[in-house]
Scaffold this motif. Structure first.
Motif, short mmCIF file in Angstrom:
data_model
loop_
_atom_site.label_atom_id
_atom_site.label_comp_id
_atom_site.label_asym_id
_atom_site.label_seq_id
_atom_site.Cartn_x
_atom_site.Cartn_y
_atom_site.Cartn_z
N CYS A 77 0.85 -1.19 0.00
CA CYS A 77 0.00 0.00 0.00
C CYS A 77 0.89 1.24 0.00
CB CYS A 77 -0.86 0.07 1.26
SG CYS A 77 -1.94 -1.32 1.48
N ALA A 78 0.36 2.32 -0.58
CA ALA A 78 1.03 3.61 -0.44
C ALA A 78 0.01 4.57 0.12
CB ALA A 78 1.53 4.10 -1.78
N MET A 79 0.51 5.58 0.84
CA MET A 79 -0.43 6.43 1.56
C MET A 79 -0.11 7.90 1.35
SD MET A 79 -1.76 5.77 5.32
CE MET A 79 -2.49 6.94 6.41
N LEU A 156 -3.91 4.71 -0.46
CA LEU A 156 -4.70 5.12 0.70
C LEU A 156 -4.57 6.63 0.86
CD1 LEU A 156 -3.47 2.30 3.10
CD2 LEU A 156 -5.57 2.32 1.74
#
Lengths: 363, 310, 294
Positions: A77-79, A156
């Motif tokens: 995931c990247a946020m 995200l």
């Protein structure tokens, strides 16, 4: 690209439970917006997906794999953070490329990828600057670039637009949606701003008090709010809500005003909450379902005008086109079309379906 | 703000000028004294303008107190104390702020209680420890019977000894072993946005990498502030170096060297009137490095003092 | 101070804490414990046994008039230097904060004395106040023994109070000025709009808001005057004349290292520790209240 499965997820800090058993399936490539007031648990849910917060009970699966015990970097995931969380001592290029550096990529490879990403975000000229020298919108783009460069399975977003001024917010909103259309990466976007939710989302998840109130397309949420909370939360100005009771088959009454409604199977005497959207009433007396409002204040919003007043002693707002002629203050009659009346159970707050919409709301 | 208060403004300037005089005049008179000959200085009234003997007085003070060696010692001690503080304080504060594990709060209190008692009030026993740093551990082993066990097993007597008298380590370690800088670093780390650490986690950086590549570069100003106040603190130490260095010729510090320029009652010089011009020249030399550091690093100095709350 | 983002790897955390804990144990807790041990036992200075003495050491210390003399002189020194250093610092800070032309220069100069080592300040003032060469030398010519700190105990006390205050004036000034600058300008401006002049604003707005700083500095000044006076005394008066400037710390050093009376010095250390801890405790409690105040 990946789907996300959230199964009976709970989060508690000691005895204080902030997320009470959430179930949600996010399809691969979908853009889901989690909407709710502050403290409703939406950020906590997002952070549990990211792996920044431990899951108290339940399971989260990304692309079919349960990730409960994986570290953030192992989840793909990247946020994008609310305050961007850019490293203040690194240049734009270093900020964007930091994840790749940690992953051990060689310098030329990093540089090449940073340049590609920077170009797609219009940041090429700013690569050597520090975050402190950038405007809000540029910082926002750097934060996006940092998320994009690792080509994650999931994006995200934690209220990423709330620190921008109104004009820039609209612009970045559009850019984020365009980016999604281009990349097609599964995205979860948390916000308290309903306009962001309505404009960005494929599906909106409305949360309140640690529960999911409703999941649906923006239109569904607006047309058929599943609860009194959703009805009051979505829409600006908000829906007029007041207490009443069923007085006969297809008939409700509140403050002495009688409204006929299309709902079937209503038991006389049942207490209900009646909801009417300000934009769905028709000014001028015609037909049935007529009431009158004492307007003591009117607000011009450019294209529309809001009339604030009392209907049989209860506060009520009506929205009319700004071009409506005549006086702006005084007593007006208006009609409430039967299909524009929303009914909610007074106790549970749940929507009482009409014959037509009941089937859809239950699904 | 537009305000017409000519009288008060005059008073303000007058008061501040007095303040300036209080701070500056003593330093000026010391400087003037360092430029006079012995005869000139002992002729009242006190001279307000410099004379012509500055260089010979400085040279005389330099040789009489052997200031070359002393200044070097002071420099080594001060840099070591400042650097040691930064290293120790940053890693300790890092553990206290960014980690959660059992015993953390106990450690926190054990460390911060040390702020309550300055070195001076426990000077005698600290000196005893410095004479043999291992004495606490030796005592623990003796009392618990472990050294007896060791002797039975190996046949050799267990005698731990590490004497710090007359060593740089002895000068430095007890001055480093307090919580001043730890407190300052903790305050700073608490202001670092949590999202930064989360972003680092999302970028895949582990704790030590986060510490080295994000926190340390961010704390440069903090480091400079801590370095400045600790440098000054160490440079100005007097009582501890006096005790720990019995070999004054080789290990003495600059501030201690003032003793050699001033006859002390009870010392071999036997009291009496000092050569004020040489003494003041020595005073100038000893004070100059600290003043220079503060003048150059004033911003950091003020910041460090205030942030550490001592 | 509860952060949500933390690492939970206990072994790394403990390892990072180990060096400081080890140092603190060796150079703080052990010596403090040793002081307690010595205070309650009678020991030969260099080796030899030690026997439990109960409160005998304390009885001895408290029945010694020389000790009470040192306590009394420490109080005089504490009050004198604190009043002088804080009073002047507050005055200068309030006026400096008016930010009239040239205030930066005043500000810079008033900070410097704090960089001067206490013993060096002591030596400098010893010269400035020297009966034969200092600023009073001319008066001494006219009226012999008008001023002579090497004979007159009161003169000697004034000398160390002035030298010490000179250095701490700068310290207090730094804190007062920072506190004044942290008062929101809007408050002062609001007061000006309400019609108050500069002096009235100092009295009604700035001084009350400085109360926490005032209190903090009061405790720090008193504590420091107990522990930080050694260097000045040693190089200025050597505790004399006839013990007129022998304060508590100086007496501990003298009894412990010159008189080799470890037990007596330890008992005195314990008393001083309790005093300092008491003061610090008051301050900690106060700081807690200050959090609410904000």
């Amino acid at each position: 690209m990946a789907d996300i499965d959230i199964r009976s997820v709970r989060k508690a800090y000691g005895k204080n439970q902030v997320v009470h058993g959430v179930d949600l399936s996010i399809r691969s490539g979908e853009f889901v917006v989690v909407l709710g007031p502050s403290g409703c648990g939406k950020s906590t849910l997002l952070r549990m997906i990211a792996g920044l917060e431990a899951i108290t009970a339940g399971e989260i699966a990304i692309a079919g794999d349960v990730v409960n015990n994986l570290e953030p970097r192992e989840r793909g995931c990247a946020m994008v953070f609310q305050n961007y969380a850019l490293y203040p001592h690194m240049t734009v290029a270093e900020n964007i490329g930091y994840g790749l550096k940690v992953a051990g990529l060689s310098k030329p490879e990093r540089t090449a990828r940073v340049e590609t990403v920077a170009k797609s975000l219009g940041l090429s000229e700013y690569l050597d600057r520090k975050p402190g020298q950038l405007s809000g919108g540029q910082r926002q783009r750097v934060a996006m670039g940092r998320a994009m460069i690792r080509e994650p399975k999931v994006f995200l977003f934690d209220e990423p637009l709330s620190n921008l001024d109104a004009k820039l917010r609209v612009q970045m909103r559009i850019e984020i949606r365009k980016l999604h259309n281009r990349l097609g990466t599964t995205s979860v976007f948390v916000t308290h701003d309903q306009v962001e939710a309505m404009t960005l989302a494929d599906r909106v998840v409305v949360m309140n008090g640690g529960h999911i109130e409703q999941v649906g397309t923006p239109e569904e949420i607006y047309r058929n709010p599943a609860s009194r909370f959703v009805a009051g939360f979505i829409g600006s100005p908000p829906m007029n809500l007041f207490d009443g009771r069923v007085t006969g088959p297809g008939e409700v009454q509140a403050h002495g005003i009688v409204l006929s409604v299309p709902h079937a199977g209503l038991k006389p005497g049942r207490p209900v909450t009646i909801g009417i959207r300000p934009e769905e009433v028709v000014l001028g007396a015609a037909g049935s379902n007529v009431a009158s409002i004492d307007v003591d204040f009117s607000e011009e919003l450019g294209s529309v005008r809001l009339l604030h007043g009392q209907v049989a002693g209860a506060d009520f707002v009506i929205q009319v086109p700004a071009t409506t002629a005549g006086p702006k203050i005084g007593r007006f009659s208006f009609e409430v079309p039967a299909r524009a009346v929303h009914l909610f159970d007074a106790e549970t707050g749940n929507r009482i379906g009409t014959a037509a919409s009941g089937a859809r709301a239950a699904a | 703000m537009i305000e017409r208060t000519p009288v008060l403004n005059l008073v303000t300037h007058a008061v501040l000028f007095i303040g300036l005089a209080i701070a500056f005049v003593p330093m000026w008179l010391v400087f003037v004294a360092a430029t006079l000959s012995l005869q000139e200085i002992n002729t009242p009234p006190i001279s307000l303008l410099p004379g012509s003997h500055l260089w010979e007085n400085l040279a005389e003070a330099w040789t009489r107190a052997d200031l070359g060696v002393k200044l070097t010692n002071s420099l080594i001690m001060s840099v070591a104390v400042a650097a040691g503080k930064i290293a120790l304080a940053s890693i300790t504060a890092f553990a206290l702020v960014f980690f959660r594990f059992p015993g953390r709060m106990t450690a926190f209190w054990l460390i911060f209680i040390t702020l309550m008692l300055p070195l001076e009030v426990r000077i005698v026993p600290t000196y005893a420890v410095a004479a043999n740093v291992f004495s606490p551990y030796q005592t623990i082993l003796d009392v618990t019977g472990l050294s007896w066990l060791w002797q039975q097993l190996t046949g050799a007597e267990l005698a731990l000894e590490w004497n710090l008298l007359n060593s740089y380590t002895g000068l430095v370690l007890p001055l480093v072993a307090t919580a001043t800088g730890t407190f300052l670093y903790r305050q700073f780390f608490l202001t670092v946005p949590e999202e930064l650490m989360e972003a680092a986690k999302m970028d895949g950086a582990g704790p030590m990498r986060f510490f080295r590549e994000i926190l340390m570069p961010l704390s440069i100003t903090n480091m400079a502030a801590l370095f400045t106040i600790m440098f000054i603190y160490a440079w100005n130490q007097y009582l501890w170096p006096l005790l720990i260095t019995t070999d004054r010729t080789h290990r003495g510090t600059a501030v201690m060297a003032l003793r050699q320029l001033i006859p002390m009652s009870g010392d071999s010089t036997g009291g009496g009137v000092p050569d004020w011009n040489v003494a003041m020249a020595g005073c100038l030399i000893v004070v100059a490095p600290a003043l220079l550091v503060v003048a150059l690093m004033q911003r950091f100095f003020v910041r460090g003092l205030i942030a550490s709350d001592k | 101070m509860d952060r949500r983002a933390v690492y939970k790897t206990a072994w790394i955390g403990s390892l990072l804490l180990a060096p400081q804990l080890l140092l603190v144990f060796t150079f703080f807790y052990w010596p403090t414990g040793a002081a307690l041990f010595w205070a309650f036992t009678l020991e030969r200075p260099w080796g030899g046994g030690n026997e439990f003495a109960g409160l005998d050491n304390f009885r001895m210390v408290f029945s010694d008039t020389a000790y009470w003399g040192a306590v009394w002189r420490s109080m005089v020194f504490a009050l004198g230097s604190t009043a002088l250093a804080m009073g002047l610092a507050l005055l200068f800070a309030l006026f400096c904060d008016r930010q009239l032309r040239g205030y930066k220069a005043y500000q810079t100069m008033l900070i410097w004395p704090y960089a001067v080592a206490a013993p060096a300040a002591g030596v400098a003032f010893r010269f400035l106040f020297a009966p034969e060469a200092g600023i009073f030398a001319a008066l001494n010519k006219i009226h012999p023994e008008f001023w002579n700190p090497s004979i007159n105990g009161i003169h000697a006390m004034i000398l160390i109070v002035v030298a010490y205050s000179w250095k701490y004036l700068a310290y207090n000034f730094i804190f007062f000025l920072a506190a004044l600058q942290s008062i929101p300008r809007a408050l002062v401006e609001a007061s000006a709009m309400d019609g108050s002049g500069p002096l009235r604003r100092m009295w009604d707005i700035q001084l009350p808001l400085l109360a926490p700083t005032l209190f903090f500095l009061l405790v720090i000044n008193i504590t420091d005057s107990f522990v930080d006076s050694f260097g000045i005394i040693d190089l200025t008066t050597g505790g004399g004349p006839s013990k007129a400037t022998t304060l508590m710390v100086y007496k501990i050093y003298f009894d412990g290292f010159k008189g080799l009376d470890y037990s007596g010095a330890a008992a005195q250390s314990i008393v001083l520790m309790l005093l300092v801890m008491g003061l610090t405790f008051v301050q900690f409690r106060f700081i807690e209240r200050r959090v609410h105040y904000r």
